[in-house]
Design a protein around this motif. Structure first.
Motif, PDB file in Angstrom:
ATOM      1  N   ASN A   1     -53.434 -13.738  73.381  1.00  0.00           N
ATOM      2  CA  ASN A   1     -52.048 -13.568  73.825  1.00  0.00           C
ATOM      3  C   ASN A   1     -51.282 -12.467  73.094  1.00  0.00           C
ATOM      4  O   ASN A   1     -50.053 -12.444  73.119  1.00  0.00           O
ATOM      5  N   LYS A   2     -52.011 -11.574  72.418  1.00  0.00           N
ATOM      6  CA  LYS A   2     -51.375 -10.417  71.783  1.00  0.00           C
ATOM      7  C   LYS A   2     -52.086  -9.175  72.297  1.00  0.00           C
ATOM      8  O   LYS A   2     -53.319  -9.109  72.293  1.00  0.00           O
ATOM      9  N   PRO A   3     -51.315  -8.193  72.743  1.00  0.00           N
ATOM     10  CA  PRO A   3     -51.960  -6.994  73.301  1.00  0.00           C
ATOM     11  C   PRO A   3     -52.656  -6.155  72.232  1.00  0.00           C
ATOM     12  O   PRO A   3     -52.208  -6.090  71.085  1.00  0.00           O
ATOM     13  N   LEU A   4     -53.753  -5.553  72.622  1.00  0.00           N
ATOM     14  CA  LEU A   4     -54.425  -4.577  71.770  1.00  0.00           C
ATOM     15  C   LEU A   4     -53.615  -3.282  71.809  1.00  0.00           C
ATOM     16  O   LEU A   4     -52.763  -3.104  72.693  1.00  0.00           O
ATOM     17  N   PRO A   5     -53.852  -2.363  70.899  1.00  0.00           N
ATOM     18  CA  PRO A   5     -53.128  -1.083  70.956  1.00  0.00           C
ATOM     19  C   PRO A   5     -53.321  -0.404  72.320  1.00  0.00           C
ATOM     20  O   PRO A   5     -54.346  -0.589  72.983  1.00  0.00           O
ATOM     21  N   ASP A   6     -52.330   0.375  72.708  1.00  0.00           N
ATOM     22  CA  ASP A   6     -52.404   1.113  73.970  1.00  0.00           C
ATOM     23  C   ASP A   6     -53.686   1.923  74.048  1.00  0.00           C
ATOM     24  O   ASP A   6     -54.079   2.560  73.066  1.00  0.00           O
TER      25      ASP A   6
ATOM     26  N   TRP B   1     -56.725   1.116  73.995  1.00  0.00           N
ATOM     27  CA  TRP B   1     -57.780   0.690  73.077  1.00  0.00           C
ATOM     28  C   TRP B   1     -59.172   0.889  73.671  1.00  0.00           C
ATOM     29  O   TRP B   1     -60.073   1.379  73.007  1.00  0.00           O
ATOM     30  N   ASP B   2     -59.328   0.516  74.938  1.00  0.00           N
ATOM     31  CA  ASP B   2     -60.646   0.623  75.574  1.00  0.00           C
ATOM     32  C   ASP B   2     -61.106   2.068  75.744  1.00  0.00           C
ATOM     33  O   ASP B   2     -62.292   2.317  75.961  1.00  0.00           O
ATOM     34  N   ASN B   3     -60.199   3.015  75.649  1.00  0.00           N
ATOM     35  CA  ASN B   3     -60.561   4.425  75.822  1.00  0.00           C
ATOM     36  C   ASN B   3     -60.825   5.153  74.501  1.00  0.00           C
ATOM     37  O   ASN B   3     -61.166   6.332  74.502  1.00  0.00           O
ATOM     38  N   ILE B   4     -60.663   4.444  73.386  1.00  0.00           N
ATOM     39  CA  ILE B   4     -60.980   5.036  72.081  1.00  0.00           C
ATOM     40  C   ILE B   4     -62.474   4.809  71.845  1.00  0.00           C
ATOM     41  O   ILE B   4     -62.915   3.661  71.753  1.00  0.00           O
ATOM     42  N   PRO B   5     -63.268   5.875  71.778  1.00  0.00           N
ATOM     43  CA  PRO B   5     -64.714   5.693  71.603  1.00  0.00           C
ATOM     44  C   PRO B   5     -65.051   4.848  70.374  1.00  0.00           C
ATOM     45  O   PRO B   5     -64.606   5.136  69.270  1.00  0.00           O
ATOM     46  N   GLY B   6     -65.780   3.754  70.612  1.00  0.00           N
ATOM     47  CA  GLY B   6     -66.235   2.890  69.532  1.00  0.00           C
ATOM     48  C   GLY B   6     -65.253   1.826  69.090  1.00  0.00           C
ATOM     49  O   GLY B   6     -65.581   1.009  68.227  1.00  0.00           O
ATOM     50  N   ALA B   7     -64.053   1.791  69.656  1.00  0.00           N
ATOM     51  CA  ALA B   7     -63.058   0.820  69.202  1.00  0.00           C
ATOM     52  C   ALA B   7     -63.345  -0.583  69.746  1.00  0.00           C
ATOM     53  O   ALA B   7     -63.257  -1.565  69.009  1.00  0.00           O
ATOM     54  N   ARG B   8     -63.683  -0.683  70.987  1.00  0.00           N
ATOM     55  CA  ARG B   8     -63.851  -1.983  71.640  1.00  0.00           C
ATOM     56  C   ARG B   8     -65.158  -2.648  71.218  1.00  0.00           C
ATOM     57  O   ARG B   8     -66.173  -1.992  71.066  1.00  0.00           O
ATOM     58  N   GLY B   9     -65.122  -3.965  71.044  1.00  0.00           N
ATOM     59  CA  GLY B   9     -66.351  -4.717  70.815  1.00  0.00           C
ATOM     60  C   GLY B   9     -66.434  -5.457  69.495  1.00  0.00           C
ATOM     61  O   GLY B   9     -67.502  -5.947  69.130  1.00  0.00           O
ATOM     62  N   CYS B  10     -65.330  -5.596  68.784  1.00  0.00           N
ATOM     63  CA  CYS B  10     -65.372  -6.250  67.476  1.00  0.00           C
ATOM     64  C   CYS B  10     -65.672  -7.744  67.592  1.00  0.00           C
ATOM     65  O   CYS B  10     -66.463  -8.280  66.815  1.00  0.00           O
ATOM     66  N   THR B  11     -65.073  -8.402  68.554  1.00  0.00           N
ATOM     67  CA  THR B  11     -65.346  -9.823  68.745  1.00  0.00           C
ATOM     68  C   THR B  11     -66.778 -10.049  69.210  1.00  0.00           C
ATOM     69  O   THR B  11     -67.482 -10.889  68.634  1.00  0.00           O
ATOM     70  N   PRO B  12     -67.281  -9.309  70.225  1.00  0.00           N
ATOM     71  CA  PRO B  12     -68.691  -9.501  70.595  1.00  0.00           C
ATOM     72  C   PRO B  12     -69.657  -9.220  69.438  1.00  0.00           C
ATOM     73  O   PRO B  12     -70.671  -9.910  69.284  1.00  0.00           O
ATOM     74  N   GLN B  13     -69.347  -8.237  68.599  1.00  0.00           N
ATOM     75  CA  GLN B  13     -70.214  -7.946  67.454  1.00  0.00           C
ATOM     76  C   GLN B  13     -70.201  -9.124  66.480  1.00  0.00           C
ATOM     77  O   GLN B  13     -71.260  -9.565  66.020  1.00  0.00           O
TER      78      GLN B  13
END
Length: 187
Positions: free
Chosen positions: A65-70, A72-84
């Motif tokens: 329920n808290k937004p990620l930074p604007d 975020w999905d387009n910053i190479p390598g940023a997405r995926g911390c929870t799956p990791q």
């Protein structure tokens, strides 16, 4: 208990990190004293680790329920911390059988990290490098977003306090644990 992570994105739609920084200085680097707060309420000094340790370093995790930074999905390598994190959790018993200590690490505060560690039921500590002491000591690659300085995703394998292997760039993040296990079993 195997808790599946629900937010693993379609990796084909996420830009992969480039990883153009030279990190060869990390091999055989001996960690100097730095005490980091952990989610299990201990101060961990990585220079005092014994045996094999894995430190997976990630930019930041989101919170429900808290937004990620604007963008975020387009910053190479940023997405995926929870799956990791979930992939290390799901393989924790296998890694324990290899006599490996596991640590996650980000620049978020310990209080912020505790929410994630509890929600994801992580059986290992997450370390806070909110002052970037560890990142600065190792000259790790960082990036800035919305006034936050974040460490790029990298995984270190230490034998005692010496780095014997690093993985960088890492993509997709939830497959990193497989690379780690392969390295550890082929040593």
């Amino acid at each position: 208990m195997n808790l599946k992570h629900l937010d693993a994105p379609d990796w084909s739609k996420i830009p992969a990190p480039i990883g153009d920084e030279d990190l060869s200085h990390l091999l055989k680097y001996k960690i100097k004293s730095v005490k980091l707060k952990s989610t299990n309420d201990h101060l961990i000094n990585l220079s005092e680790t014994k045996g094999l340790s894995v430190i997976y370093i990630y930019p930041m995790t989101g919170q429900p329920n808290k937004p990620l930074p604007d963008d975020w999905d387009n910053i190479p390598g940023a997405r995926g911390c929870t799956p990791q994190s979930c992939s290390f959790r799901d393989n924790f018993q296998h890694l324990e059988k290899l006599n490996v200590s596991i640590f996650g690490l980000s620049t978020q505060t310990t209080e912020y990290q505790k929410e994630m560690a509890e929600r994801l039921r992580l059986p290992f500590p997450i370390l806070s490098d909110e002052k970037l002491e560890f990142a600065t000591q190792l000259n790790l690659p960082v990036f800035e977003v919305e006034n936050m300085k974040l460490i790029k995703r990298i995984t270190l394998i230490l034998n005692d306090n010496m780095i014997v292997k690093y993985f960088y760039p890492i993509f997709p993040p939830d497959k990193n644990v497989e690379q780690v296990i392969k390295f550890l079993t082929n040593k």
